[in-house]
Design a protein around this motif. Structure first.
Motif, PDB file in Angstrom:
ATOM      1  N   VAL A 158      -6.963  10.409   1.741  1.00 26.18           N
ATOM      2  CA  VAL A 158      -6.574   9.570   0.607  1.00 26.18           C
ATOM      3  C   VAL A 158      -7.535   8.399   0.560  1.00 26.18           C
ATOM      4  CG1 VAL A 158      -4.766   8.144  -0.410  1.00 26.18           C
ATOM      5  CG2 VAL A 158      -4.160  10.229   0.805  1.00 26.18           C
ATOM      6  N   GLY A 159      -8.150   8.185  -0.602  1.00 24.29           N
ATOM      7  CA  GLY A 159      -9.075   7.082  -0.776  1.00 24.29           C
ATOM      8  C   GLY A 159      -8.336   5.785  -1.050  1.00 24.29           C
ATOM      9  N   ILE A 160      -9.059   4.691  -1.028  1.00 24.95           N
ATOM     10  CA  ILE A 160      -8.475   3.367  -1.277  1.00 24.95           C
ATOM     11  C   ILE A 160      -7.911   3.278  -2.683  1.00 24.95           C
ATOM     12  CG2 ILE A 160      -9.019   0.909  -1.463  1.00 24.95           C
ATOM     13  CD1 ILE A 160     -11.084   1.331   0.730  1.00 24.95           C
ATOM     14  N   ASN A 171       0.831  -1.203   0.000  1.00 27.91           N
ATOM     15  CA  ASN A 171       0.000   0.000   0.000  1.00 27.91           C
ATOM     16  C   ASN A 171       0.865   1.253   0.000  1.00 27.91           C
ATOM     17  OD1 ASN A 171      -2.422   1.482   0.079  1.00 27.91           O
ATOM     18  ND2 ASN A 171      -2.303   1.641   2.297  1.00 27.91           N
ATOM     19  N   ALA A 172       1.990   1.213   0.705  1.00 31.07           N
ATOM     20  CA  ALA A 172       2.866   2.374   0.780  1.00 31.07           C
ATOM     21  C   ALA A 172       3.517   2.681  -0.567  1.00 31.07           C
ATOM     22  CB  ALA A 172       3.943   2.140   1.835  1.00 31.07           C
ATOM     23  N   LYS A 211      -2.974   8.939  -7.522  1.00 33.61           N
ATOM     24  CA  LYS A 211      -3.385   8.868  -8.926  1.00 33.61           C
ATOM     25  C   LYS A 211      -4.076  10.138  -9.396  1.00 33.61           C
ATOM     26  CE  LYS A 211      -3.861   3.893  -8.882  1.00 33.61           C
ATOM     27  NZ  LYS A 211      -4.768   2.769  -8.921  1.00 33.61           N
ATOM     28  N   SER A 212      -4.859  10.748  -8.529  1.00 35.82           N
ATOM     29  CA  SER A 212      -5.584  11.955  -8.933  1.00 35.82           C
ATOM     30  C   SER A 212      -5.895  12.788  -7.694  1.00 35.82           C
ATOM     31  CB  SER A 212      -6.878  11.585  -9.660  1.00 35.82           C
ATOM     32  OG  SER A 212      -7.742  10.897  -8.780  1.00 35.82           O
ATOM     33  N   PRO A 236       4.459   8.834  -3.216  1.00 38.49           N
ATOM     34  CA  PRO A 236       3.755   7.665  -2.684  1.00 38.49           C
ATOM     35  C   PRO A 236       2.774   8.092  -1.590  1.00 38.49           C
ATOM     36  CG  PRO A 236       6.123   7.547  -2.222  1.00 38.49           C
ATOM     37  CD  PRO A 236       5.871   8.824  -2.931  1.00 38.49           C
ATOM     38  N   LYS A 237       1.762   7.269  -1.371  1.00 39.22           N
ATOM     39  CA  LYS A 237       0.719   7.633  -0.409  1.00 39.22           C
ATOM     40  C   LYS A 237       1.265   7.837   0.996  1.00 39.22           C
ATOM     41  CE  LYS A 237      -2.512   4.479  -0.827  1.00 39.22           C
ATOM     42  NZ  LYS A 237      -3.773   3.736  -0.968  1.00 39.22           N
TER      43      LYS A 237
END
Length: 172
Positions: free
Chosen positions: A93-95, A27-28, A33-34, A67-68
């Motif tokens: 931050v969404g999934i 996930n990290a 993306k947007s 990165p998230k």
């Protein structure tokens, strides 16, 4: 039999820890993306989505390449709240990897013509600068010199703003 139960619990705990660590690491690595920017009470845009995007870029650089886990959402919210036109800011931050930003603008209820500057009194009783994007149709007030005067005028301006009849009639 007790030994078998203990070994089973240890085995399941190890598997859970391994899966959690693996998923956290994957996930990290995902990048943003947007960016989705929503401005509440947007009938009068004092703040545009482009302005909000510029504030985010000033704080964190190019967000789409990060990165998230490199984003500090609290810092982004604090940076957005420093703008005098923003009442509330939420960043998440969404999934799916989309950065979401929800902004609530301050609402001007009176325009003050001071001897040195021009500004709005907002719905919270504070001062708010004029916007380059939109001019509010609110009563104009002059002759204010101190913050005490602003507090007194706020009570009257708030009463006028909340009364639909007076809001349409009072211009100064």
């Amino acid at each position: 039999q007790k030994l078998l139960k203990i070994l089973a619990i240890l085995f399941v705990s190890t598997i859970v820890i391994f899966v959690f660590g693996f998923s956290a690491k994957r996930n990290a690595l995902h990048k943003i993306k947007s960016i989705s920017i929503k401005i509440e009470n947007d009938s009068q845009l004092y703040l545009t989505p482009q302005t909000v995007n510029k504030m985010l870029i000033q704080k964190s650089g190019n967000i789409n390449s990060l990165p998230k886990d490199a984003l500090f959402l609290n810092d982004l919210e604090r940076a957005l709240r420093t703008n005098q036109l923003v009442e509330k800011a939420d960043v998440f931050v969404g999934i799916n990897g989309a950065l979401g930003v929800i902004i609530k603008q301050k609402i001007p209820i009176a325009r003050v013509l001071d001897s040195t500057r021009v500004f709005y009194i907002d719905n919270l009783g504070g001062s708010m600068p004029l916007s380059y994007n939109f001019s509010a149709t609110v009563p104009t007030i002059s002759g204010i010199n101190t913050k005490t005067d602003i507090a007194e005028v706020f009570k009257l301006a708030d009463f006028i703003y909340k009364n639909s009849f007076l809001k349409g009639v009072v211009i100064g």
